[in-house]
Design a protein around this motif. Structure first.
Motif, short mmCIF file in Angstrom:
data_model
loop_
_atom_site.label_atom_id
_atom_site.label_comp_id
_atom_site.label_asym_id
_atom_site.label_seq_id
_atom_site.Cartn_x
_atom_site.Cartn_y
_atom_site.Cartn_z
N TYR A 210 0.99 -1.33 0.23
CA TYR A 210 0.10 0.00 0.28
C TYR A 210 0.64 1.33 0.45
CZ TYR A 210 -3.50 -3.24 0.98
OH TYR A 210 -4.68 -4.50 1.34
N GLY A 213 1.72 1.56 -3.98
CA GLY A 213 0.21 1.32 -4.06
C GLY A 213 0.14 1.54 -5.58
N HIS A 288 -9.63 2.59 -0.46
CA HIS A 288 -9.91 0.40 -0.04
C HIS A 288 -10.50 -0.18 0.65
CE1 HIS A 288 -6.18 -0.66 -2.87
NE2 HIS A 288 -5.17 0.97 -1.98
N GLY A 362 -1.96 -4.64 -2.14
CA GLY A 362 -1.62 -3.51 -1.98
C GLY A 362 -1.60 -2.35 -3.13
#
Ligand SMILES: Cc1ncc(COP(=O)(O)O)c(C=O)c1O
Length: 417
Positions: A210, A213, A288, A362
């Protein structure tokens, strides 16, 4: 305005920005160079001796990497960070700076596949004893620790068991036992929780997920809270580092003893890509969270879906801990669900049109994988079950596309199963 006072959503963008040092550029330059020139031997000697800060050689330190290190330390509320070439490199250096032959590591048994293999198959070869405990059972942690325990390790959200251990309780056991708690917070990111605020001592991330990303660069980071005092009767190796670096003893040891000599360097280009990704972390994480809950609810109601494992659902035994620990911001965006059998999972994956089938998570794109036949294919069946993998399981990393499109793609692929 001091950076420390900035709100998280601002800090992800402005933390460690130095345009005045970057010829007014608003993005960190990519300092793509193996080494840095010195005019005098005296100056190089001072930098090598640590008397003066400076950059010598990319494997040691690099200015682009340093910007990422500073920003990530700020985001976690830590003291200092070292970025590494991958998340696995971060886990390796974070623990090898602490452990030596004869020591014990107590770890949650809900681990990313390579972390499990590193602990179970590699660390043990070098004489480190590894004790696995059920991550969310506090009494198991209490029973496993001893004076020989030199570190505790846990994932904030277990990949792929989707459990959410109580970090505050585990940190308290670590503190009482005079050992540091190292947390892999990859799946949560500092958007959901800052483990230092709950008493953890070291945080590691795979920045590949993440934090970047976009699935654009592999990387990792070790962040030191600076709050563990490395008692010398228990950690004699730390004496020299404490003398040299004081409160910075741990991160200095990570860097000087392990990172540099193992060569676990991050490339500045990778750091640059991660810095760009970080700018939108807060926004991406918000979406998300929403998408993951919506998809989990859709799947839970779908007649072809046998079960859904996601801490955001009240049916998860980890729902309450996650709600409290992540303060209502969300539950992460990884989930698993079950179909009839392996064949049904393959059929589902074959029929997806929008969602990507690949080994990562992620990313801003929605991704799926069938871990039983892919990442875990070389594990024994027993070890696969032990790691929370079954033949009927599909893992989903929920992206930030329009939720209607994600749901429609899942719906049409499920219809063909
Ligand atoms: C929780 C967790 N930790 C660590 C890693 C390893 O990261 P990397 O692939 O960047 O080495 C992963 C990778 O999927 C992960 O999910």
């Amino acid at each position: 305005m001091g950076e420390k006072n900035l709100r998280f959503d601002t800090l992800v963008i402005h933390g460690a920005q130095r345009p005045d040092e970057w010829k007014s550029a608003t993005l960190s330059p990519i300092y793509q160079t193996a080494s840095h020139r010195f005019h005098t031997a005296e100056e190089l000697s001072e930098v090598f001796a640590g008397k003066k800060k400076g950059f010598i050689y990319q494997r040691l330190r690099n200015p682009t990497n340093e910007t990422l290190e500073e920003r990530l330390a700020l985001l976690e509320g830590g003291m200092e960070a070292v970025v590494t070439g991958s998340g696995m490199a971060a886990i390796t250096v974070a623990l090898l700076a602490i452990l030596r032959a004869g020591d014990e590591l107590v770890t949650g048994n809900s681990l990313f596949m390579s972390t499990y293999l590193l602990f179970n198959n590699v660390f043990t070869k070098f004489g480190i004893k590894v004790k696995f405990v059920e991550s969310s059972r506090i009494e198991e942690w209490e029973n496993a620790v001893s004076e020989k325990t030199k570190a505790l390790f846990v994932e904030t959200i277990g990949n792929p068991k989707m459990d959410v251990p109580d970090l505050k309780a585990i940190a308290e056991i670590a503190r009482k036992n005079r050992a540091p708690l190292v947390v892999d917070s990859t799946l949560a990111t500092p958007y959901l929780v800052r483990p230092f605020e709950l008493g953890a001592h070291v945080v590691v991330h795979s920045t590949t997920k993440y934090l970047n990303g976009h699935g654009a660069a592999v990387g990792g980071v070790v962040i030191d809270s600076g709050t563990f005092d490395w008692p010398e009767d228990k950690y004699p190796d730390f004496a020299v580092f404490k003398e040299r670096a004081g409160k910075r003893a741990y991160i200095d040891k990570v860097w000087r003893e392990i990172h540099i000599n193992f060569g676990t360097t991050q490339s500045p280009f990778q750091s640059f890509l991660t810095l760009i990704g970080l700018d939108t972390l807060a926004l991406r994480m918000e979406r998300h969270q929403k998408n993951a809950i919506a998809l989990a609810e859709f799947l839970e109601k779908h007649p072809k879906v046998k079960w859904v494992n996601f801490p955001g659902l009240p049916s998860s035994p980890h729902h309450e801990t996650a709600k409290r620990q992540f303060e209502g911001k969300g539950y992460g965006a990884l989930l698993t669900f079950g179909l009839e059998d392996e064949k049904a999972c393959f059929e589902f994956i074959r029929n997806l049109k929008l969602v990507y089938h690949l080994a990562n998570l992620g990313d801003c794109k929605t991704l799926v994988i069938h871990p039983w036949s892919s990442q875990y294919v070389s594990f024994t069946e027993e070890d696969r079950y032990k790691n929370g993998i079954s033949p009927d399981l599909v893992r989903v990393s929920v992206g930030i596309e329009a939720i209607e499109d994600i749901v429609e793609d899942f719906d049409q692929a499920l219809a063909k199963v």
